[in-house]
Motif scaffolding. Structure first.
Motif, PDB file in Angstrom:
ATOM      1  N   GLY A  52      -6.764 -14.964 -78.736  1.00  0.00           N
ATOM      2  CA  GLY A  52      -5.708 -14.364 -79.554  1.00  0.00           C
ATOM      3  C   GLY A  52      -5.903 -12.877 -79.754  1.00  0.00           C
ATOM      4  N   ILE A  53      -7.158 -12.467 -80.019  1.00  0.00           N
ATOM      5  CA  ILE A  53      -7.438 -11.046 -80.215  1.00  0.00           C
ATOM      6  C   ILE A  53      -7.158 -10.260 -78.937  1.00  0.00           C
ATOM      7  CG2 ILE A  53      -9.270  -9.367 -80.641  1.00  0.00           C
ATOM      8  CD1 ILE A  53     -10.529 -11.414 -82.547  1.00  0.00           C
ATOM      9  N   THR A  54      -7.615 -10.802 -77.805  1.00  0.00           N
ATOM     10  CA  THR A  54      -7.390 -10.117 -76.532  1.00  0.00           C
ATOM     11  C   THR A  54      -5.900  -9.975 -76.234  1.00  0.00           C
ATOM     12  OG1 THR A  54      -9.469 -11.004 -75.675  1.00  0.00           O
ATOM     13  CG2 THR A  54      -7.882 -10.164 -74.063  1.00  0.00           C
ATOM     14  N   ALA A  55      -5.182 -11.088 -76.393  1.00  0.00           N
ATOM     15  CA  ALA A  55      -3.744 -11.047 -76.125  1.00  0.00           C
ATOM     16  C   ALA A  55      -3.034 -10.123 -77.109  1.00  0.00           C
ATOM     17  CB  ALA A  55      -3.159 -12.458 -76.204  1.00  0.00           C
ATOM     18  N   GLY A  56      -3.460 -10.120 -78.380  1.00  0.00           N
ATOM     19  CA  GLY A  56      -2.838  -9.260 -79.386  1.00  0.00           C
ATOM     20  C   GLY A  56      -3.024  -7.796 -79.087  1.00  0.00           C
ATOM     21  N   ILE A  57      -4.238  -7.432 -78.645  1.00  0.00           N
ATOM     22  CA  ILE A  57      -4.502  -6.033 -78.304  1.00  0.00           C
ATOM     23  C   ILE A  57      -3.681  -5.615 -77.090  1.00  0.00           C
ATOM     24  CG2 ILE A  57      -6.266  -4.457 -77.445  1.00  0.00           C
ATOM     25  CD1 ILE A  57      -8.269  -5.877 -79.245  1.00  0.00           C
ATOM     26  N   LEU A  58      -3.598  -6.497 -76.094  1.00  0.00           N
ATOM     27  CA  LEU A  58      -2.787  -6.178 -74.915  1.00  0.00           C
ATOM     28  C   LEU A  58      -1.313  -6.030 -75.291  1.00  0.00           C
ATOM     29  CD1 LEU A  58      -4.409  -8.552 -72.260  1.00  0.00           C
ATOM     30  CD2 LEU A  58      -4.688  -6.074 -72.475  1.00  0.00           C
ATOM     31  N   LEU A  59      -0.818  -6.951 -76.137  1.00  0.00           N
ATOM     32  CA  LEU A  59       0.577  -6.864 -76.565  1.00  0.00           C
ATOM     33  C   LEU A  59       0.796  -5.612 -77.408  1.00  0.00           C
ATOM     34  CD1 LEU A  59       3.389  -8.137 -76.755  1.00  0.00           C
ATOM     35  CD2 LEU A  59       2.591  -9.417 -78.758  1.00  0.00           C
ATOM     36  N   GLY A  60      -0.168  -5.314 -78.299  1.00  0.00           N
ATOM     37  CA  GLY A  60      -0.053  -4.104 -79.104  1.00  0.00           C
ATOM     38  C   GLY A  60      -0.035  -2.851 -78.263  1.00  0.00           C
ATOM     39  N   SER A  61      -0.840  -2.849 -77.196  1.00  0.00           N
ATOM     40  CA  SER A  61      -0.855  -1.692 -76.293  1.00  0.00           C
ATOM     41  C   SER A  61       0.496  -1.520 -75.625  1.00  0.00           C
ATOM     42  CB  SER A  61      -1.948  -1.871 -75.241  1.00  0.00           C
ATOM     43  OG  SER A  61      -3.217  -1.989 -75.838  1.00  0.00           O
ATOM     44  N   ALA A  62       1.064  -2.649 -75.173  1.00  0.00           N
ATOM     45  CA  ALA A  62       2.362  -2.574 -74.497  1.00  0.00           C
ATOM     46  C   ALA A  62       3.440  -2.074 -75.444  1.00  0.00           C
ATOM     47  CB  ALA A  62       2.740  -3.940 -73.936  1.00  0.00           C
ATOM     48  N   VAL A  63       3.420  -2.588 -76.678  1.00  0.00           N
ATOM     49  CA  VAL A  63       4.442  -2.189 -77.657  1.00  0.00           C
ATOM     50  C   VAL A  63       4.257  -0.740 -78.064  1.00  0.00           C
ATOM     51  CG1 VAL A  63       5.258  -2.564 -80.008  1.00  0.00           C
ATOM     52  CG2 VAL A  63       4.856  -4.513 -78.511  1.00  0.00           C
ATOM     53  N   SER A  64       3.005  -0.345 -78.344  1.00  0.00           N
ATOM     54  CA  SER A  64       2.746   0.999 -78.848  1.00  0.00           C
ATOM     55  C   SER A  64       3.011   2.073 -77.814  1.00  0.00           C
ATOM     56  CB  SER A  64       1.296   1.099 -79.342  1.00  0.00           C
ATOM     57  OG  SER A  64       1.056   0.185 -80.390  1.00  0.00           O
ATOM     58  N   PHE A  65       2.619   1.804 -76.573  1.00  0.00           N
ATOM     59  CA  PHE A  65       2.665   2.853 -75.555  1.00  0.00           C
ATOM     60  C   PHE A  65       3.887   2.772 -74.638  1.00  0.00           C
ATOM     61  CE2 PHE A  65      -1.860   2.308 -76.553  1.00  0.00           C
ATOM     62  CZ  PHE A  65      -2.161   3.585 -76.958  1.00  0.00           C
ATOM     63  N   VAL A  66       4.514   1.588 -74.580  1.00  0.00           N
ATOM     64  CA  VAL A  66       5.629   1.422 -73.641  1.00  0.00           C
ATOM     65  C   VAL A  66       6.914   1.051 -74.365  1.00  0.00           C
ATOM     66  CG1 VAL A  66       6.479   0.200 -71.614  1.00  0.00           C
ATOM     67  CG2 VAL A  66       4.033   0.718 -71.817  1.00  0.00           C
ATOM     68  N   LEU A  67       6.865  -0.090 -75.074  1.00  0.00           N
ATOM     69  CA  LEU A  67       8.089  -0.617 -75.659  1.00  0.00           C
ATOM     70  C   LEU A  67       8.591   0.211 -76.830  1.00  0.00           C
ATOM     71  CD1 LEU A  67      10.177  -2.861 -75.665  1.00  0.00           C
ATOM     72  CD2 LEU A  67       8.667  -4.197 -77.156  1.00  0.00           C
ATOM     73  N   LEU A  68       7.668   0.671 -77.709  1.00  0.00           N
ATOM     74  CA  LEU A  68       8.087   1.406 -78.899  1.00  0.00           C
ATOM     75  C   LEU A  68       8.888   2.665 -78.575  1.00  0.00           C
ATOM     76  CD1 LEU A  68       8.080   1.783 -81.938  1.00  0.00           C
ATOM     77  CD2 LEU A  68       5.818   2.828 -81.754  1.00  0.00           C
ATOM     78  N   PRO A  69       8.411   3.542 -77.688  1.00  0.00           N
ATOM     79  CA  PRO A  69       9.242   4.710 -77.344  1.00  0.00           C
ATOM     80  C   PRO A  69      10.600   4.315 -76.760  1.00  0.00           C
ATOM     81  CG  PRO A  69       6.983   5.032 -76.610  1.00  0.00           C
ATOM     82  CD  PRO A  69       7.095   3.597 -77.030  1.00  0.00           C
ATOM     83  N   SER A  70      10.613   3.224 -75.979  1.00  0.00           N
ATOM     84  CA  SER A  70      11.885   2.778 -75.397  1.00  0.00           C
ATOM     85  C   SER A  70      12.829   2.268 -76.471  1.00  0.00           C
ATOM     86  CB  SER A  70      11.623   1.671 -74.365  1.00  0.00           C
ATOM     87  OG  SER A  70      10.776   2.128 -73.334  1.00  0.00           O
TER      88      SER A  70
END
Length: 847
Positions: free
Chosen positions: A318-336
């Motif tokens: 869960g922690i690994t998946a959460g960090i990966l998802l957080g990275s995607a949201v913070s660096f990719v999805l959020l600006p979009s």
């Protein structure tokens, strides 16, 4: 007893349990994933936001420093340079003013010398680029392209020369030829001419004077309390004329830090409650299984090891998946998402999110600690229940479910109630486990409160909120010729015809002209004597006694101005005046307000006293006003600032008293705020005048663009934080209510078996959701708003009035109500699909 190494068996059992309970373990996995995702995203985006906030402050201040002192002695310099807590010090010296060039006779630009530390270290973070070199010769200057344009020198570049009228420290006007040694661009005072040290030494100014010296201090610390700031200020033994000002980020560093700490704590608390509630439901639902394991000889230690192994596997994934998802949201999805929502970046450029390796460590440590703490009570429950009790274990709601007295009392109480049966059943369900219901409401309210607080702070720090003008006007137009010392050079530019054309522009709502006249304030032993004595002590290098006799005999050598405002401007003057103004007395010309000019005079010193004014050049024409208050609002200074006070009265009083009055400036308010089309029409009107270069203006639209450029991606990053925080308040509710309905499958099935219809069940579940929504919104609207106000004021170093943003609040309320209604319906529908009433009852009873 011989030791039995059963670790391999426990590992296999843990893996088997994960496979056999995919649905329940999936919930735990998602809970941990969401918590890791939220924490990682909040830390990542939050750090980026505060980094952008720091960059904004550097840009708005024109450099990276924590305090600035006006005037600096050698003793004070030595003390600061030997202070281990001061990282950097830099000196700036105002070395005169440019009053005219060959193309513009109304230039208002200061000449500034900056030492190497200030130019190369303190100011460097606020610059975009530099071409050429800093001045070294006495006649060299460093300028910006905007400064060249403002001085009528557009088109000149490095190596070009120009002639300008320069006023030195002795007040002499000198015609001097300058050579441009370099150009720069960035933030700060862009109209100034940066000059060499040789120029400063020949200017007649000295950095020990308040009018000249600016000493910048950058402390080697982030937090400095108000008491520490006061102690440092006292240690410098400042003179009466000297002043030390801390910047907003240092002046409010501790309150801001505490406010941000509170936001992070509440955010982390919401994440903890999310993990704890889901894990409790998951482990408690398997108590029967763990009890049966004890019947075949498994010890409590082994059960702890088994659960620990399961939590390690699920938690790690869960922690690994959460960090990966957080990275995607913070660096990719959020600006979009920000761009998709139509949030304009303007001149800020792309939304940049900062990555910090420590964020991963913080996320892992906190989530792991939360998993450990959240599983302690469920594990203790699984170990402590005997095999016989575990075989018949059911989740129990309420404090004493087996007590006959309370049950009978509750039964009698239910019989006596009236109203909707469905509503009573929903309310009873909330009351069955008051602790859990309270946790759901409080955790959801905590998330909503953080969202509310963040939205309010974002709204207060928006460029449109920070940028304000006098009376919130959009444009202030000034006649710069009236600033000239020689009255023969004054021109009447803002005429009745000009004002008429200005008012006739379609986008202009109101024009507020400010008239002025030149006056003297004859000496008298009461107010005038007190004022001049304090003025000399504060601003002059010579004692008042040296010029007191000249002031008594020739007051015309000490001129000042009288300023007249319209009736419509009086309410704003009242807001910025320290005493209540009698409207009738002011409008009839009996009373006045005076500009304080930084003097250490209180209202008790001046209010009620009389100030006598004489028209300049006609000393026999005098008028006396009673002082109603003082103001620090610089808008009312007038074209010049004399030794005697600037007197502010109603416009009709100036027209009746002074024969030769003029309109000095005019505030313009648009029908639509920040209307670029209207502003372009006004500027075209000004440019069409043959005296266009003698006008100057202060545009709220231009200031807005400059602040937006200084803020960079900060508003967009802040919007991303608010979007993430919006999820926190509802995730705990979604997961907890879903698990709660799953644990009530048998109860709901029994209700269906005795006649409850699908519609009645849905109404009951929706009613439960509405009660949760009402409770959480009530807590947010009371405690949440109070906490938001406290946090807001602690971080409000820009002194923006507190105002809850209506848009986010309405959107949040509608969204929460919709979620609280939809989640129980969806969970109930999913439960029905598991089988008929009989099948669900048999499945839950273990038959």
């Amino acid at each position: 007893m011989l030791a039995n190494n059963n670790r391999g068996i426990i590992r296999r059992m843990a893996k088997s349990a994960l496979k056999n309970n995919r649905g329940r373990n999936l919930i735990v996995f998602l809970a941990i994933l969401l918590s890791a995702f939220m924490l990682f995203s909040i830390f990542t985006v939050g750090i980026t936001y505060f980094k952008m906030n720091r960059i904004q402050n550097i840009r708005l201040n024109g450099g990276e420093y924590d305090a600035v002192m006006y005037g600096i002695t050698e003793e004070q310099r030595e003390k600061c340079e030997s202070d281990s807590e001061i990282k950097t010090t830099g000196t700036v010296a105002v070395s005169g003013y440019i009053e005219s060039t060959g193309n513009d006779s109304t230039v208002d630009a200061s000449c500034i010398w900056a030492d190497e530390t200030y130019w190369n270290e303190i100011m460097a973070p606020a610059r975009d680029w530099v071409k050429g070199k800093y001045p070294s010769a006495e006649n060299e200057v460093m300028m910006t392209e905007e400064g060249l344009q403002a001085a009528g020198l557009e088109g000149l570049g490095i190596g070009d020369t120009f002639t300008a009228g320069y006023r030195d420290g002795e007040g002499s006007l000198i015609t001097k030829e300058f050579t441009i040694s370099g150009l720069w661009d960035g933030y700060g005072v862009k109209s100034a001419l940066y000059v060499s040290e040789a120029f400063y030494e020949a200017s007649g100014y000295d950095i020990s004077e308040v009018r000249c010296g600016r000493y910048y201090l950058d402390f080697d610390r982030w937090i400095m309390t108000a008491d520490e700031q006061n102690a440092f200020t006292e240690s410098l033994n400042l003179g009466k004329q000297q002043a030390l000002y801390f910047t907003g980020n240092m002046g409010y560093s501790l309150p801001v830090f505490l406010g941000l700490g509170g936001l992070i704590f509440v955010t982390c608390l919401c994440a903890y409650l999310l993990i704890y509630n889901i894990m409790y439901l998951s482990v408690a639902g398997n108590v029967r299984y763990y009890g049966l394991l004890q019947t075949v000889g498994m010890t409590g230690t082994q059960i702890r090891a088994l659960l620990g192994r399961q939590m390690t596997l699920v938690g790690g994934a869960g922690i690994t998946a959460g960090i990966l998802l957080g990275s995607a949201v913070s660096f990719v999805l959020l600006p979009s998402v920000i761009r998709a929502l139509g949030i304009r970046t303007g001149t800020a450029g792309a939304v940049e999110v900062t990555f910090q390796p420590a964020v991963i460590l913080l996320t892992v440590l906190f989530v792991a600690f939360t998993v450990y703490v959240g599983s302690r009570k469920p594990v203790k429950l699984a170990v402590s229940v005997s095999p016989v009790e575990a075989a018949g274990y059911r989740p129990v709601y309420g404090g004493n479910p087996g007590g006959r007295t309370k049950a009978k009392a509750a039964k009698r109480h239910r019989r006596g109630r009236r109203g909707s049966v469905v509503f009573r059943m929903a309310l009873d369900q909330i009351r069955k486990d008051k602790k859990k219901s309270a946790v759901i409401m409080v955790s959801m309210a905590a998330g909503l409160s953080v969202f509310l607080c963040m939205s309010t702070i974002l709204e207060s720090q928006a460029a449109r909120t920070i940028v304000t003008n006098h009376m919130n006007t959009d444009l202030v137009i000034s006649n710069d010729t009236l600033k000239k010392e020689d009255p023969a050079e004054h021109k009447d530019l803002i005429t009745e015809d000009f004002l008429s054309e200005l008012t006739g522009i379609s986008g202009v709502e109101t024009v507020y002209p400010m008239i002025y006249g030149q006056i003297t304030v004859p000496w008298e032993p009461d107010f005038a004597e007190m004022w001049m004595k304090e003025f000399y002590a504060m601003w002059m290098d010579i004692p008042y006694e040296n010029e007191r006799e000249e002031y008594q005999q020739y007051p015309e050598n000490f001129g000042s101005v009288i300023v007249g405002i319209s009736r419509e401007e009086l309410p704003y003057l009242q807001e910025v005046t320290d005493m209540e103004i009698d409207t009738d007395a002011f409008l009839s010309g009996e009373t006045c307000v005076i500009y304080r000019n930084g003097l250490d005079l209180t209202s008790e010193d001046v209010v009620g006293k009389n100030v006598t004014c004489a028209e300049y050049g006609h000393s026999e024409n005098q008028r006396t006003f009673q002082i109603a208050g003082m103001t620090n609002e610089g808008y009312y200074i007038g074209p010049v600032l004399g030794f005697p006070p600037t007197v502010i009265v109603c416009a009709t009083a100036v027209e009746e008293f002074v024969s030769d009055y003029s309109v000095f400036q005019a505030g313009v308010k648009y029908t639509r705020e920040y209307d670029e089309e209207t502003e372009n029409e006004i500027l075209s009107l000004i440019q069409s005048s043959p005296d266009a270069r003698d006008f100057s203006w202060e545009s709220k639209l231009e200031s807005l663009r400059e602040v937006e450029r200084a803020q960079g991606s900060m508003p967009q990053i802040g919007a991303g934080i608010a979007l993430i925080l919006a999820l926190i308040g509802i995730l705990n509710y979604v997961n907890t209510v879903t698990g709660n309905i799953q644990s009530r499958q048998m109860e709901l099935a029994v209700l269906e078996s005795i006649g409850m219809t699908d519609r009645q069940r849905n109404r009951m579940l929706v009613t439960e959701g509405m009660i949760f929504a009402a409770g959480s919104l009530f807590i947010t609207g009371t405690v949440g708003v109070a906490v938001t106000y406290a946090v807001y004021q602690s971080m409000n170093y820009m002194l923006v009035p507190f105002e809850v943003p209506a848009g986010p609040v309405v959107g949040m309320t509608v969204f929460i109500i919709a979620v609280c209604a939809a989640v129980p319906l969806l969970a109930g529908a999913k439960m029905i699909r598991k089988g008929s009433v009989v099948e669900r009852i048999r499945g839950m009873s273990g038959a």
